[in-house]
Write an enzyme that holds these catalytic residues in place. Structure first.
Site, PDB file in Angstrom:
ATOM      1  CE1 TYR A  75      -3.639   2.603   0.750  1.00  0.00           C
ATOM      2  CE2 TYR A  75      -1.419   3.910   2.551  1.00  0.00           C
ATOM      3  CZ  TYR A  75      -2.838   3.494   1.654  1.00  0.00           C
ATOM      4  OH  TYR A  75      -3.211   5.098   1.228  1.00  0.00           O
TER       5      TYR A  75
ATOM      6  CD  GLU B  15      -5.941   4.580  -1.151  1.00  0.00           C
ATOM      7  OE1 GLU B  15      -6.026   5.724   0.533  1.00  0.00           O
ATOM      8  OE2 GLU B  15      -6.791   4.621  -1.073  1.00  0.00           O
TER       9      GLU B  15
END
Lengths: 289, 380
Positions: B101, B189
């Protein structure tokens, strides 16, 4: 260190020739604020309400001793206006402008931090010392000299609660709008700390709203004994929908963070009395005196 | 403003972040052709501004072009979380070794950006933050320095990489920060960031742009328009065109106020008295009679609204202007709906007199007015 205004503070108005700038310059002068100069690039040598206008702050400083600034310039130009005020060592700087990109606010605050400049806002109604001076756009008629310090994220809700505090006969010492944006200069804790040391302030009204965790941090500060004066609070947005921005850029519940419930619980845990309705704040403060 | 995956990936690509080969399509025929170009097998991904698409069945896999066509036709036109799928992304399948992530988010507390990275990719990062916070690496950026190469390397090292992979990951971290700053992102993101044999690739992409910064990104106007049409209801889009700050809620009491905080408090007070607000409408500071009229007309025209509550604190906004705007809007409204007004402040007496002459209810406090309007629609 937090810097506020007093009756001697010499004020510069940036964006003085715009509609908002003109209108509020007049109202601030009527209230007793010592406005000595204005700046609007390209409008040097004009006058607004008898106040001389300059193209740059540097030119204004050649003629006047300037202390503080209030900024009304449109959002795309607010970054430069703010940096100009910071470089000129004006302090405090109230940024009234709404709609400044977050990236610009981050830059403004980082530069302000280097010289310890107090930035109020952006997207703030400013600050007022009732009966003396105001560096802001709040309607003067709802305030009266007194002992309550008010700190708020919103504008009109703050006037609403201030009016009720005036109506019950308490009045206010100093009131500060910290601003409705996600990133602001002065925050609740800075102001609470200042209220703690300010002799004119006996009790405090804290007006928060959904989004971010500024209220939770204020609660932590109060809970740890940072503030010993009693506080009444109101948090707007109990009925707000997650993920939707409620008017202010900063008023948004993201995921599970920033709900009114979380803020109310944190404040109550710290001993703050939180009203269910805006009208409760003045009633709670009355009981505290 | 939330961009869709394919829009975000196009932007990531421009900044040099590796993304899988892909095609954006609107028909099953195009899906088939695209899968063909990708060598047969492909991922078929619904393009909607919602999280958890995989769990909701919005990401399918195909081994042949005809399977891709089938998958696309099952997704296109169907609904997910109340939104219609109008485009799908046909993307090459990756040989994924691991999922990470990576995100850059505006950090309200620290008044800066924060870079978040985790070895736990492909899952909800909020969940990771709650269950295993030690698995998230955080770096708060000093805005005066920006994110420098040594910060990015530190982050890559914290995730356990060394050598070439460390350098490749640090490079992506630096580029994602650049995306955040240059695109005015509130959040950007990559989840998951796929680790493949010779490096990393952005398998998914999120990019939410600060609405206040849209003036700096006019070249993306079309992209924004399309994303907005997915995010906002029809009434919210209409309100936007009228320049009104409006949020649709699901009740039957129209609510109008001036200022975000006051309007929110009004909604709360109506709710507290057992009523159900139909909307949030903030007139803003210094509203003219014309603007007030346009706001009142807009809410009265909502078929769900059976009564309206206008709450105005007169500062720069004048109560007499407010009264005139309300009266004019009511005169033009095709249906008669009850209106309750609470006003206080500048030119209050004059405003109240105008409303009284027009037969419109005024009350002195927000609480009383909320109670009245709830009673008018039949109580709680």
């Amino acid at each position: 260190m937090v810097k506020f205004i007093n009756e001697d503070t010499q004020v510069l108005v940036q964006g003085i020739t715009g509609i908002q700038g003109r209108f509020h310059t007049k109202l601030m002068l009527e209230y007793g604020t010592k406005i000595v100069a204005g700046v609007t690039p390209g409008r040097g040598e004009q006058e607004v309400d008898g106040i001389p206008v300059y193209d740059t702050i540097a030119e204004a400083q050649e003629k006047h001793a300037l202390d503080a600034s209030i900024i009304f310039v449109p959002a795309p130009y607010a970054l430069d206006a703010s940096l100009e005020a910071i470089e000129a060592r004006l302090d405090p700087v109230a940024v009234i402008t709404e709609g400044i990109p977050v990236r610009d606010s981050i830059d403004i605050l980082a530069r302000a931090g280097l010289g310890d400049t107090t930035i109020v806002g952006p997207n703030t109604p400013g600050l007022i010392k009732p009966g003396m001076s105001k560096l802001g756009i709040m309607p003067a008629q709802v305030f009266r000299e007194g002992s309550v310090g008010i700190v708020s994220r919103s504008g009109t809700l703050f006037y609403e609660i201030a009016a009720q505090i005036t109506r019950v006969g308490l009045g206010q010492s100093t009131c500060i709008g910290i601003g409705g944006d996600p990133i602001v200069g002065l925050d609740f804790i800075d102001v609470l700390q200042w209220f703690e040391e300010n002799n004119e302030t006996e009790i405090i009204a804290l007006i928060g709203e959904i989004g971010g965790d500024a209220e939770e941090r204020a609660a932590e500060f109060i809970g740890q004994g940072g503030l010993t004066k009693p506080v009444a609070a109101y948090i707007a947005g109990r009925a707000a929908v997650p993920g939707k921005r409620m008017g202010h850029a900063g008023a948004i519940i993201q995921g599970s963070a920033g709900t009114a419930q979380s803020k109310i619980e944190a404040l109550e845990k710290a001993g703050v009395v939180v009203g269910e309705r805006p009208g409760d704040v003045a009633r709670i403060l009355m009981r505290m005196t | 403003m939330k961009l869709l995956e394919y829009q975000a990936k196009q932007i990531f690509g421009k900044f040099g972040i590796p993304t899988p080969r892909s095609y954006i399509v609107e028909s099953s025929k195009e899906a088939e052709d695209s899968a063909n170009k990708l060598g047969g097998s492909a991922a078929i991904k619904a393009q909607l501004p919602v999280g958890g698409r995989g769990k909701a069945g919005g990401i399918l896999f195909a081994n042949t072009p005809s399977e891709a066509a089938e998958a696309a036709s099952s997704l296109l036109g169907s609904k997910m979380k109340d939104l219609e799928i109008r485009k799908v992304l046909i993307e090459e399948k990756l040989d994924i070794e691991d999922e990470l992530y990576l995100g850059v988010v505006v950090d309200r507390r620290n008044k800066s950006y924060v870079v978040l990275a985790s070895s736990e990719g492909g899952v909800d990062i909020e969940e990771v933050a709650v269950k295993t916070p030690e698995k998230i690496v955080r770096h708060v950026v000093d805005p005066l320095h920006g994110l420098r190469s040594y910060h990015a390397l530190w982050i890559a090292k914290q995730l356990g990489y060394s050598g070439r992979k460390m350098s490749a990951l640090a490079d992506i971290v630096g580029k994602l920060y650049k995306v955040a700053v240059e695109m005015d992102a509130e959040l950007t993101e990559i989840n998951p960031l796929a680790e493949i044999a010779d490096g990393f690739m952005a398998a998914d992409a999120r990019l939410n742009i600060d609405n206040n910064a849209l003036f700096r990104h006019r070249d993306l106007a079309e992209t924004f328009q399309w994303s907005e049409s997915l995010e906002l209801s029809e009434r919210e889009q209409e309100a936007g065109e009228l320049g009104l700050t409006y949020v649709e809620l699901d009740g039957n009491i129209g609510v109008i106020g001036n200022g975000a905080g006051l309007t929110m408090a009004t909604i709360d007070t109506v709710t507290l008295h057992g009523g159900k607000p139909a909307n949030f409408l903030d007139l803003g500071g210094g509203a003219s009679p014309k603007r007030i009229e346009s706001g009142v007309s807009f809410v009265l025209s909502d078929p769900r609204v059976s009564a309206l509550f206008v709450n105005v604190l007169g500062g720069i906004t004048r109560c007499d202007d407010t009264a005139r705007g309300i009266i004019e809007a009511r005169r033009r409204a095709p249906l008669e709906k009850p209106i309750v007004v609470r006003m206080m402040g500048t030119n209050e007496e004059e405003g109240k007199k105008l409303l009284e002459e027009a037969g419109i209810d005024t009350l002195d406090t927000m609480e009383d007015a909320a109670e009245r309007v709830v009673a008018l629609v039949g109580g709680s």
